[in-house]
Design an enzyme around this catalytic site. Structure first.
Site, mmCIF file in Angstrom:
data_model
loop_
_atom_site.group_PDB
_atom_site.id
_atom_site.type_symbol
_atom_site.label_atom_id
_atom_site.label_comp_id
_atom_site.label_asym_id
_atom_site.label_seq_id
_atom_site.Cartn_x
_atom_site.Cartn_y
_atom_site.Cartn_z
ATOM 1 N N LYS A 215 25.673 38.961 2.586
ATOM 2 C CA LYS A 215 25.482 38.994 4.040
ATOM 3 C C LYS A 215 26.029 37.693 4.606
ATOM 4 O O LYS A 215 25.688 36.615 4.098
ATOM 5 C CB LYS A 215 23.989 39.110 4.359
ATOM 6 C CG LYS A 215 23.627 38.649 5.771
ATOM 7 C CD LYS A 215 22.218 39.021 6.123
ATOM 8 C CE LYS A 215 21.698 38.250 7.322
ATOM 9 N NZ LYS A 215 20.379 38.719 7.747
ATOM 10 N N LYS A 217 25.999 35.276 7.848
ATOM 11 C CA LYS A 217 25.412 34.959 9.153
ATOM 12 C C LYS A 217 26.555 34.652 10.108
ATOM 13 O O LYS A 217 27.320 33.709 9.896
ATOM 14 C CB LYS A 217 24.491 33.744 8.994
ATOM 15 C CG LYS A 217 23.935 33.161 10.261
ATOM 16 C CD LYS A 217 23.103 34.138 11.072
ATOM 17 C CE LYS A 217 21.936 34.711 10.317
ATOM 18 N NZ LYS A 217 21.117 35.654 11.060
ATOM 19 N N GLU A 270 24.433 43.958 11.437
ATOM 20 C CA GLU A 270 23.054 43.581 11.771
ATOM 21 C C GLU A 270 23.010 42.941 13.158
ATOM 22 O O GLU A 270 23.727 41.964 13.412
ATOM 23 C CB GLU A 270 22.573 42.601 10.698
ATOM 24 C CG GLU A 270 21.105 42.244 10.793
ATOM 25 C CD GLU A 270 20.675 41.376 9.610
ATOM 26 O OE1 GLU A 270 21.152 41.607 8.469
ATOM 27 O OE2 GLU A 270 19.887 40.450 9.820
HETATM 28 O O1 GKR Z 1 18.254 30.787 9.306
HETATM 29 O O2 GKR Z 1 19.803 30.543 10.755
HETATM 30 C C1 GKR Z 1 18.995 31.232 10.171
HETATM 31 C C2 GKR Z 1 18.924 32.697 10.462
HETATM 32 O O3 GKR Z 1 19.712 33.037 11.572
HETATM 33 C C3 GKR Z 1 17.512 33.117 10.676
HETATM 34 O O4 GKR Z 1 16.907 32.298 11.589
HETATM 35 C C4 GKR Z 1 17.387 34.535 11.136
HETATM 36 O O5 GKR Z 1 16.103 34.756 11.573
HETATM 37 O O6 GKR Z 1 17.868 35.089 8.904
HETATM 38 C C5 GKR Z 1 17.571 35.545 10.121
HETATM 39 C C6 GKR Z 1 18.351 36.767 10.531
HETATM 40 O O7 GKR Z 1 18.699 37.541 9.683
HETATM 41 O O8 GKR Z 1 18.565 36.999 11.719
HETATM 42 MG MG MG Z 2 19.279 39.097 11.197
#
Ligand code: GKR
Ligand code: MG
Length: 448
Positions: A215, A217, A270
């Protein structure tokens, strides 16, 4: 009635009463800590060098200690304190009573309105949701203590495991090499700011932990750059499940363009856009499944999202859904509606990973590998860190969660919390970003 029978009749209730007394909470300890966190980027900014967690210990009258973990920002601590004070005398088995007790004693934190406050990376923050995130840490601690006192693993208390291993997914982040202004300790991962950096990070995850799905981000760079990164991953790891999560940073139009561009390689997209309405619009116009940990994060949000077909996969999270049993309830609702289930993760330690693994082991319809931030966390409060083999964790059959508190580590991380000047006791990714870019503000959405 013979003498022996009458003795048995009085002895049995007495033994039961003794067992019940031993399984009653005598003391609760709350330990806020700050743990190291690398400079991971998301659409709000960058992770701070330290991030808060709360460790909960419940000690029974019989001397058994159970542990739980949850968010540690001030607003959670404010709710945890009255619940801890009210818990002595509570039976470990009375999990329904725990929720009722929390509803009575936990007043909504000052900075959060009882209804809906600003959206975050985990969806809206209602007072109920904050309270549930606290309840879940206590529920885990009660289950751990109960399991230890009965000699049973937590999964057995939840109805029994249906699998022996739980698959996890590599959680890739765009990231800086170091925290802005040289704060925190640099690590060996280096920067990942383009497709090559993302692929190198994924390779390291695959080689070290055996993860088979990835995944990324997103919401950090313009969508075409993130599309290129996913394309590079698809080329480097043909056929592996891939996910992209911009935390609602895109418009409906952008979401649909990305969905079109990546339709052949995405396992799911997502939270491309914020809110159930936008997700429903995107879902209606693409065959790519949409997942969420933002628009369906509480039970009241389910009806609209499911009836509108806004999400095809819910990322459960025992912290904010209210605990391990609430996660099972969510799983049952998803099963009923034919909606898939995966698991969300935020920065967490080994206690929460153990809890996630126990509940994941009991859910028949866990259709996807779960998210976890754990590999990014180099510090822990348990004596033996969890080890991934082939991207999975073995489900522990030891009593309780199967983890042991490392008191020295806990004390050191608590000391860091005590020493903090207040800047890191509450997660603030935008403030961390301002250390690199003084004009940075949390971007308005849609960002692209
Ligand atoms: O840790 O930066 C992060 C993520 O963006 C987290 O805060 C999110 O809540 O992992 C999370 C997500 O899947 O959206
Ligand atoms: Mg998420």
């Amino acid at each position: 009635m013979g003498e022996r029978d009458s003795h048995m009749q009085t002895a049995a209730p007495a033994a039961h009463a003794r067992a019940e007394a031993a399984q009653t909470v005598a003391e609760v300890r709350l330990t806020p800590i700050l743990i190291a966190d690398p400079p991971l980027l998301n659409t709000h900014g960058v992770h701070q060098p330290h991030t808060p967690r709360l460790i909960i210990e419940v000690v029974t009258a019989g001397g058994t200690t159970g542990v739980g973990e949850t968010y540690g920002d001030t607003r959670y601590l404010e709710l945890a304190a009255p619940l801890a004070a009210a818990l002595p005398g509570h039976r470990l088995t009375d999990l329904n009573g725990l929720s009722a007790l929390a509803a009575r004693v936990c007043a909504p934190p000052a900075q959060t309105s009882a209804s809906v406050a600003a959206g975050g990376l985990r969806g809206v923050q209602t007072a109920d949701k904050l309270r549930l995130s606290v309840v879940s840490g206590f529920e885990v601690a009660l289950l751990d203590a109960l399991g230890k006192s009965l000699g049973l693993p937590v999964h057995a208390l939840l109805g029994g495991k249906v699998r022996d291993r739980v698959d996890y997914s590599a959680y890739l982040f765009y990231r800086l090499a170091e925290h802005p202004q040289g704060q925190g300790e640099p690590d060996a991962w280096g920067a990942a700011l383009d497709p090559d950096g993302v692929v190198a990070q994924a390779r390291r995850f695959a080689d070290t932990y055996g993860f088979g799905s990835f995944k990324l981000k997103g919401g950090v760079f313009p969508p075409e750059e993130e599309v290129a990164a996913i394309r590079a991953l698809a080329a480097a790891f043909p056929g592996r499940p891939l996910r992209l999560d911009p935390n609602g940073a895109w418009s409906v139009e952008t979401s649909l363009k990305v969905a079109r561009d990546l339709a052949d390689v995405l396992e799911y997209l997502e939270d491309p856009v914020g809110g159930t309405g936008g997700m429903a619009e995107v879902a209606a116009a693409t065959g790519v499944p949409l997942a969420t940990n933002m628009c369906v994060t509480t039970f009241p949000e389910i009806a609209e999202a499911f009836t509108r077909g806004a999400v095809q996969v819910v990322l459960s999270d025992h912290h904010y859904w209210g605990g391990l049993r609430a996660t099972q309830h969510l799983a049952a609702v998803c099963r009923t509606f034919g909606v898939g289930l995966s698991m969300h993760s935020n920065t967490h330690l080994g206690i929460s990973l153990a809890a996630m693994t126990h509940v994941a082991a009991t859910v028949p319809n866990l259709d996807y590998a779960c998210d976890t931030h754990y590999p990014w966390q180099t510090e822990d409060v348990i004596t033996r860190r969890h080890t991934f083999h082939d991207g999975a964790l073995a489900v522990s059959d030891l009593p309780g969660l199967g983890v042991e508190l490392d008191r020295e580590a806990l004390a050191a991380l608590h000391q860091r919390w005590l020493d903090d000047d207040g800047t890191m006791r509450d997660r603030d990714d935008a403030a961390a970003m301002r250390k690199a870019d003084p004009d940075w503000q949390t971007p308005a959405v849609p960002r692209w």
